[in-house]
Design a protein around this motif. Structure first.
Motif, PDB file in Angstrom:
ATOM      1  N   GLN A  48      -5.583   4.903  -3.098  1.00 41.33           N
ATOM      2  CA  GLN A  48      -4.930   3.670  -2.693  1.00 41.33           C
ATOM      3  C   GLN A  48      -3.598   3.171  -3.311  1.00 41.33           C
ATOM      4  OE1 GLN A  48      -6.600   1.372  -0.661  1.00 41.33           O
ATOM      5  NE2 GLN A  48      -7.507   3.543  -0.364  1.00 41.33           N
ATOM      6  N   VAL A  49      -3.319   4.129  -4.281  1.00 36.87           N
ATOM      7  CA  VAL A  49      -2.249   3.826  -5.339  1.00 36.87           C
ATOM      8  C   VAL A  49      -0.999   3.638  -4.439  1.00 36.87           C
ATOM      9  CG1 VAL A  49      -0.371   4.526  -6.879  1.00 36.87           C
ATOM     10  CG2 VAL A  49      -2.892   4.532  -7.438  1.00 36.87           C
ATOM     11  N   PRO A  50      -0.769   4.688  -3.459  1.00 40.89           N
ATOM     12  CA  PRO A  50       0.439   4.579  -2.360  1.00 40.89           C
ATOM     13  C   PRO A  50       0.228   3.372  -1.515  1.00 40.89           C
ATOM     14  CG  PRO A  50      -0.302   6.776  -2.685  1.00 40.89           C
ATOM     15  CD  PRO A  50      -1.305   5.981  -3.389  1.00 40.89           C
ATOM     16  N   LEU A  51      -0.826   2.584  -1.178  1.00 43.87           N
ATOM     17  CA  LEU A  51      -0.996   1.688  -0.313  1.00 43.87           C
ATOM     18  C   LEU A  51      -0.700   0.485  -1.123  1.00 43.87           C
ATOM     19  CD1 LEU A  51      -4.185   3.022   1.423  1.00 43.87           C
ATOM     20  CD2 LEU A  51      -1.906   3.378   2.117  1.00 43.87           C
ATOM     21  N   VAL A  52      -1.003   0.400  -2.320  1.00 48.36           N
ATOM     22  CA  VAL A  52      -0.713  -0.754  -3.196  1.00 48.36           C
ATOM     23  C   VAL A  52       0.485  -0.832  -3.674  1.00 48.36           C
ATOM     24  CG1 VAL A  52      -1.602  -2.070  -5.423  1.00 48.36           C
ATOM     25  CG2 VAL A  52      -3.257  -0.913  -3.958  1.00 48.36           C
ATOM     26  N   CYS A  53       1.382   0.114  -3.927  1.00 47.34           N
ATOM     27  CA  CYS A  53       2.812   0.222  -4.322  1.00 47.34           C
ATOM     28  C   CYS A  53       3.367   0.999  -3.455  1.00 47.34           C
ATOM     29  CB  CYS A  53       2.720   0.922  -5.662  1.00 47.34           C
ATOM     30  SG  CYS A  53       1.744   0.091  -6.975  1.00 47.34           S
ATOM     31  N   PRO A  54       3.651   0.634  -2.074  1.00 55.30           N
ATOM     32  CA  PRO A  54       4.277   1.357  -0.953  1.00 55.30           C
ATOM     33  C   PRO A  54       5.715   1.985  -1.380  1.00 55.30           C
ATOM     34  CG  PRO A  54       4.070  -0.529  -0.081  1.00 55.30           C
ATOM     35  CD  PRO A  54       3.024  -0.572  -1.677  1.00 55.30           C
ATOM     36  N   LYS A  55       6.277   1.056  -2.003  1.00 58.94           N
ATOM     37  CA  LYS A  55       7.819   1.372  -2.157  1.00 58.94           C
ATOM     38  C   LYS A  55       8.295   1.696  -3.406  1.00 58.94           C
ATOM     39  CE  LYS A  55       8.918  -2.285   1.219  1.00 58.94           C
ATOM     40  NZ  LYS A  55       9.654  -3.475   1.415  1.00 58.94           N
ATOM     41  N   ALA A  56       7.271   2.161  -4.266  1.00 62.00           N
ATOM     42  CA  ALA A  56       7.618   2.546  -5.725  1.00 62.00           C
ATOM     43  C   ALA A  56       8.133   3.889  -5.674  1.00 62.00           C
ATOM     44  CB  ALA A  56       6.098   2.675  -6.556  1.00 62.00           C
ATOM     45  N   ALA A  57       9.386   3.972  -6.569  1.00 56.06           N
ATOM     46  CA  ALA A  57      10.126   5.015  -6.435  1.00 56.06           C
ATOM     47  C   ALA A  57       9.352   6.340  -7.473  1.00 56.06           C
ATOM     48  CB  ALA A  57      11.329   4.735  -7.124  1.00 56.06           C
ATOM     49  N   TRP A  58       8.369   5.823  -8.299  1.00 55.77           N
ATOM     50  CA  TRP A  58       7.618   6.680  -8.973  1.00 55.77           C
ATOM     51  C   TRP A  58       6.404   7.328  -8.447  1.00 55.77           C
ATOM     52  CZ3 TRP A  58       2.864   4.795  -9.100  1.00 55.77           C
ATOM     53  CH2 TRP A  58       2.742   3.484  -8.864  1.00 55.77           C
ATOM     54  N   LEU A  59       6.192   7.145  -7.188  1.00 50.82           N
ATOM     55  CA  LEU A  59       4.972   7.772  -6.715  1.00 50.82           C
ATOM     56  C   LEU A  59       5.003   8.915  -6.525  1.00 50.82           C
ATOM     57  CD1 LEU A  59       4.309   5.456  -3.466  1.00 50.82           C
ATOM     58  CD2 LEU A  59       2.918   5.569  -5.537  1.00 50.82           C
ATOM     59  N   PRO A  60       6.099   9.752  -6.391  1.00 53.29           N
ATOM     60  CA  PRO A  60       5.869  11.260  -6.633  1.00 53.29           C
ATOM     61  C   PRO A  60       5.838  11.989  -7.881  1.00 53.29           C
ATOM     62  CG  PRO A  60       8.037  10.615  -5.244  1.00 53.29           C
ATOM     63  CD  PRO A  60       7.541   9.536  -5.884  1.00 53.29           C
ATOM     64  N   LEU A  61       6.149  11.148  -8.846  1.00 56.92           N
ATOM     65  CA  LEU A  61       5.723  11.518 -10.202  1.00 56.92           C
ATOM     66  C   LEU A  61       4.124  11.339 -10.478  1.00 56.92           C
ATOM     67  CD1 LEU A  61       6.703  12.408 -13.111  1.00 56.92           C
ATOM     68  CD2 LEU A  61       7.033  10.083 -13.397  1.00 56.92           C
ATOM     69  N   HIS A  62       3.540  10.010 -10.006  1.00 49.74           N
ATOM     70  CA  HIS A  62       2.086  10.001 -10.041  1.00 49.74           C
ATOM     71  C   HIS A  62       1.314  10.996  -9.228  1.00 49.74           C
ATOM     72  CE1 HIS A  62      -1.592   7.836  -8.604  1.00 49.74           C
ATOM     73  NE2 HIS A  62      -1.589   7.604  -9.772  1.00 49.74           N
TER      74      HIS A  62
END
Length: 170
Positions: A151-165
Motif C-alpha cells: 500500500q505504500v506506493p498507493l498512499v505516497c504515489p509521488k514520493a521520490a524515495w519509493l525506489p529506496l523503500h
C-alpha cells in the motif's frame, strides 16, 4: 559503493537540478546533509508513515531538517520519535541511502539550500509487529500509521524515495 536507483527532477526544487536516489551505507562526499528520514519497518513488513496536515503534503516518511550540530543519524531518530511516537536507539538504525540533489547551475540568491545537498534515509527493522503510534502533540504531523508494504506506493504515489523503500525488501 552507491547504487543509483533512479534519477529524476521534483517540482518542489525550483532551480534546474538532478536528483539521484541512492542506495548507500555512506554519506556522499562533497554533499551537505540537510535532512534525515527514517524508514521504520516492522516484522510484518509494514512501514511507519506520518501524515502532515499542510497543503500539498499528506502521507510521508518521518523526517526533517537537522538541528545545529546534529548528526543525520540523531536527526532521523529524533524525527521518528517526534512525528510518530516510535522511540528507537541510534544503534538500531542504519543509513540505507538517500536523495542526492545537484543543482545544474548557480543557486538563485533566495535558494535556502546548498547546490549539492543530500537527504539521508535511515532504516530500522523491528523484530515484532509495530504497535499503534501517535505524533508528539507539538508535531506538525496529524497522524502516524503502519502501512502494508503493497500500500505504500498507493498512499505516497509521488514520493521520490519509493525506489529506496522497495530496495529494503529486495
Amino acid at each position: 559503493m552507491p547504487t543509483v536507483l533512479s534519477t529524476l527532477t521534483v517540482p518542489w526544487i525550483s532551480p534546474p537540478h538532478r536528483m539521484d536516489v541512492l542506495r548507500t551505507s555512506e554519506l556522499p562526499e562533497g554533499y551537505t546533509v540537510t535532512t534525515a528520514f527514517a524508514l521504520a519497518v516492522d516484522a510484518d513488513d509494514r512501514t511507519l508513515l506520518t501524515r502532515v496536515d499542510l497543503p500539498g503534503r499528506g502521507w510521508e516518511v518521518p523526517g526533517g531538517h537537522l538541528d545545529e550540530g546534529e548528526s543525520p543519524l540523531d536527526a532521523a531518530v529524533r524525527e521518528l520519535a517526534e512525528e510518530t511516537g516510535l522511540d528507537v536507539r541510534p544503534e538500531q538504525v542504519a543509513l540505507v541511502g538517500g536523495q542526492q540533489i545537484t543543482l545544474l547551475g548557480t543557486p538563485p540568491a533566495d535558494y535556502p539550500y546548498p547546490a549539492r545537498a543530500f537527504m539521508a534515509f535511515h532504516a530500522v527493522r523491528l523484530d515484532r509487529r509495530g504497535l499503534p503510534t501517535a505524533p508528539h502533540p507539538e508535531s506538525e504531523c496529524g497522524a502516524a500509521s503502519w502501512v502494508e508494504r503493497s500500500q505504500v506506493p498507493l498512499v505516497c504515489p509521488k514520493a521520490a524515495w519509493l525506489p529506496l523503500h522497495a530496495s529494503l525488501f529486495a
